[in-house]
Design an enzyme around this catalytic site. Structure first.
Site, PDB file in Angstrom:
ATOM      1  N   VAL A 169       0.810  -1.222   0.000  1.00 29.33           N
ATOM      2  CA  VAL A 169       0.000   0.000   0.000  1.00 29.33           C
ATOM      3  C   VAL A 169       0.844   1.273   0.000  1.00 29.33           C
ATOM      4  O   VAL A 169       0.301   2.365  -0.160  1.00 29.33           O
ATOM      5  CB  VAL A 169      -0.962   0.049   1.210  1.00 29.33           C
ATOM      6  CG1 VAL A 169      -2.041  -0.998   1.079  1.00 29.33           C
ATOM      7  CG2 VAL A 169      -0.211  -0.088   2.526  1.00 29.33           C
ATOM      8  N   TYR A 170       2.146   1.177   0.196  1.00 30.37           N
ATOM      9  CA  TYR A 170       2.972   2.377   0.196  1.00 30.37           C
ATOM     10  C   TYR A 170       3.010   2.960  -1.211  1.00 30.37           C
ATOM     11  O   TYR A 170       3.588   2.371  -2.128  1.00 30.37           O
ATOM     12  CB  TYR A 170       4.387   2.079   0.682  1.00 30.37           C
ATOM     13  CG  TYR A 170       4.481   1.667   2.139  1.00 30.37           C
ATOM     14  CD1 TYR A 170       3.426   1.890   3.029  1.00 30.37           C
ATOM     15  CD2 TYR A 170       5.625   1.048   2.625  1.00 30.37           C
ATOM     16  CE1 TYR A 170       3.523   1.516   4.358  1.00 30.37           C
ATOM     17  CE2 TYR A 170       5.729   0.672   3.970  1.00 30.37           C
ATOM     18  CZ  TYR A 170       4.671   0.904   4.820  1.00 30.37           C
ATOM     19  OH  TYR A 170       4.761   0.524   6.140  1.00 30.37           O
TER      20      TYR A 170
END
Length: 344
Positions: free
Chosen positions: A55-56
Site C-alpha cells: 500500500v505504500y
C-alpha cells in the site's frame, strides 16, 4: 554500524537499523532515481533489511525497491513487505483472506522483481477473516518457496499468542516476527508485546522511532507549527497548540534537553533508545533524502548509559503512551461503539 543481531530464533542476522521504504514514491520522494541512490547508500553503509508494503504509494514503493535491488544486490538483502491494506479501487483487493493473499503476493513479487520475499507480514489484523485461514495461506506460500518467513504487524498480545497456538495446533509454519511502533514517546508495547516476543523467540521490527516526527526536533514549545502530510491524515494529532498534546510536547521538550545534556542530537537519542530494548531486532528508519539517511546512520553506534536510561524513564514512564492513536491501531472493540454497548 554495530554488530548484526539475531532475528528471533530464525537464525537470520539483521542490521540494527532497517531501511523503511514508505517514503519512496508519490507519498514521499517521487524521484525514483534519487530513491534508488538512497537505498544503495543505505546498503553500502551496512543495512541489510528493507521493509516496504504493497500500500505504500499503491505499489510504487515496492517497484522502486525492486529496481534498486537489480544487478546482484538482492541476495544480500533481507526483504520484507506487507499485505492487508486496500490496493487500488477494488474493494476486494485488501484484507487477510486466502483469496487476497495469493493474489497480493504475486503482485508484490512482480513489483519487487524477485522470486521470493524473505518476510511477508500481515500489516494489520483482519476481524473479518479467521486467523487460521490467514496462517494456512501463508504456510502454503512458505512451502511453495514464494516467501521464506511470515510475521505480523500491530497485532495485540492476544492475537500474537493466538497465532502461535494455531500454528502449533495445526502443524503450520508459525509467525516469526512482530512489527510494532516503539519510541521514547510510545512505550505501550513494553507492557506485553515485547515480553511476548522474547518468550516466543520472535524477531521485532520497531517502527516510528521518532514518534511520527515528535522526536525530530521540530516540535518545540513556542515554535511554529510544523507542516506535514500527516496533519491532513489525522487532524489534531500533530497540533502543538491542542490541549491533548500538551503532555506529549512537554515530554518531547524534556527529552530534547536531556539529549543536549548528553551531547547527542535528539534523533540519535531516540534511535538509540528504540534499539536498546533486548527484544528489538532492528529499528526501521524512513529517510526521504540523503541528509535524513546520514543523520539516522549517525545513531548506529550510540550507546546509552544507565543514568540516561533512568532519566528517560522519569520523563516518560515505562509502558506509557500519550495517545491511543500512537499505538498504531485502535482496537475495534474500542473504536466501534456498537461493540461496547448492549442493544436496547
Amino acid at each position: 554500524m554495530a554488530s548484526w543481531r539475531a532475528f528471533g530464533r530464525t537464525g537470520v542476522k539483521v542490521s540494527p537499523l532497517a531501511l523503511g521504504a514508505m517514503n519512496f514514491g508519490a507519498r514521499g520522494n517521487p524521484d525514483h532515481d534519487d530513491a534508488i541512490k538512497i537505498i544503495h547508500w543505505a546498503l553500502d553503509a551496512g543495512i541489510n533489511v528493507i521493509d516496504t508494503a504493497d500500500v505504500y504509494s499503491q505499489g510504487e514503493s515496492e517497484e522502486i525497491v525492486g529496481k534498486a535491488l537489480e544487478g546482484g544486490r538482492r541476495d544480500d538483502v533481507f526483504l520484507a513487505t506487507k499485505f492487508h491494506g486496500q490496493v487500488g479501487d477494488h474493494p476486494g483487493h485488501q484484507g487477510n483472506s486466502r483469496r487476497w493473499i495469493v493474489r497480493a503476493v504475486e503482485d508484490s513479487l512482480r513489483r519487487l522483481n524477485t522470486d521470493h520475499i524473505d518476510l511477508y507480514q500481515a500489516h494489520r489484523p483482519d476481524p473479518a477473516t479467521d486467523f487460521e485461514e490467514t496462517l494456512g495461506a501463508l504456510d502454503d506460500l512458505v512451502h511453495q518457496g514464494k516467501i521464506r518467513y511470515h510475521g505480523t504487524s500491530v497485532h495485540s498480545p492476544a492475537q500474537i499468542v493466538e497465532g502461535q497456538w494455531i500454528a502449533e495446533r495445526r502443524g503450520l509454519v508459525r509467525p516469526v516476527s512482530e512489527q510494532v511502533p516503539y519510541s521514547l514517546l510510545v512505550r505501550s508495547n513494553e507492557r506485553e508485546v515485547l515480553p511476548l516476543a522474547e518468550k516466543y523467540g520472535l524477531g521485532v521490527l520497531a517502527y516510528g522511532p521518532l514518534a511520527a516526527g515528535w522526536l525530530s526536533g521540530r516540535y518545540r514549545a513556542g515554535a511554529q507549527q510544523p507542516t506535514s502530510y500527516r496533519e491532513n491524515l489525522i487532524p489534531g494529532r500533530f497540533d502543538i497548540a491542542a490541549p491533548q498534546n500538551a503532555a506529549k510536547l512537554a515530554a518531547a521538550e524534556a527529552l530534547a534537553e536531556l539529549a543536549e545534556e548528553a551531547g547527542l542530537p535528539l534523533i540519535h537519542l531516540a534511535l538509540a533508545f528504540a534499539s536498546h530494548h533486548p527484544a528489538v531486532s532492528s529499528v526501521i528508519i524512513g529517510p526521504r533524502t540523503r541528509e535524513h539517511l546520514d543523520t539516522y546512520l549517525g545513531a548506529s553506534d550510540v550507546t546509552l548509559t544507565t543514568d540516561i536510561l533512568d532519566r528517560i524513564d522519569e520523563i516518560v514512564p515505562p509502558g506509557h503512551v500519550f495517545h491511543l492513536r500512537d499505538t498504531g491501531a485502535i482496537p475495534p472493540a474500542v473504536a466501534d461503539a456498537a461493540r461496547r454497548r448492549r442493544s436496547l
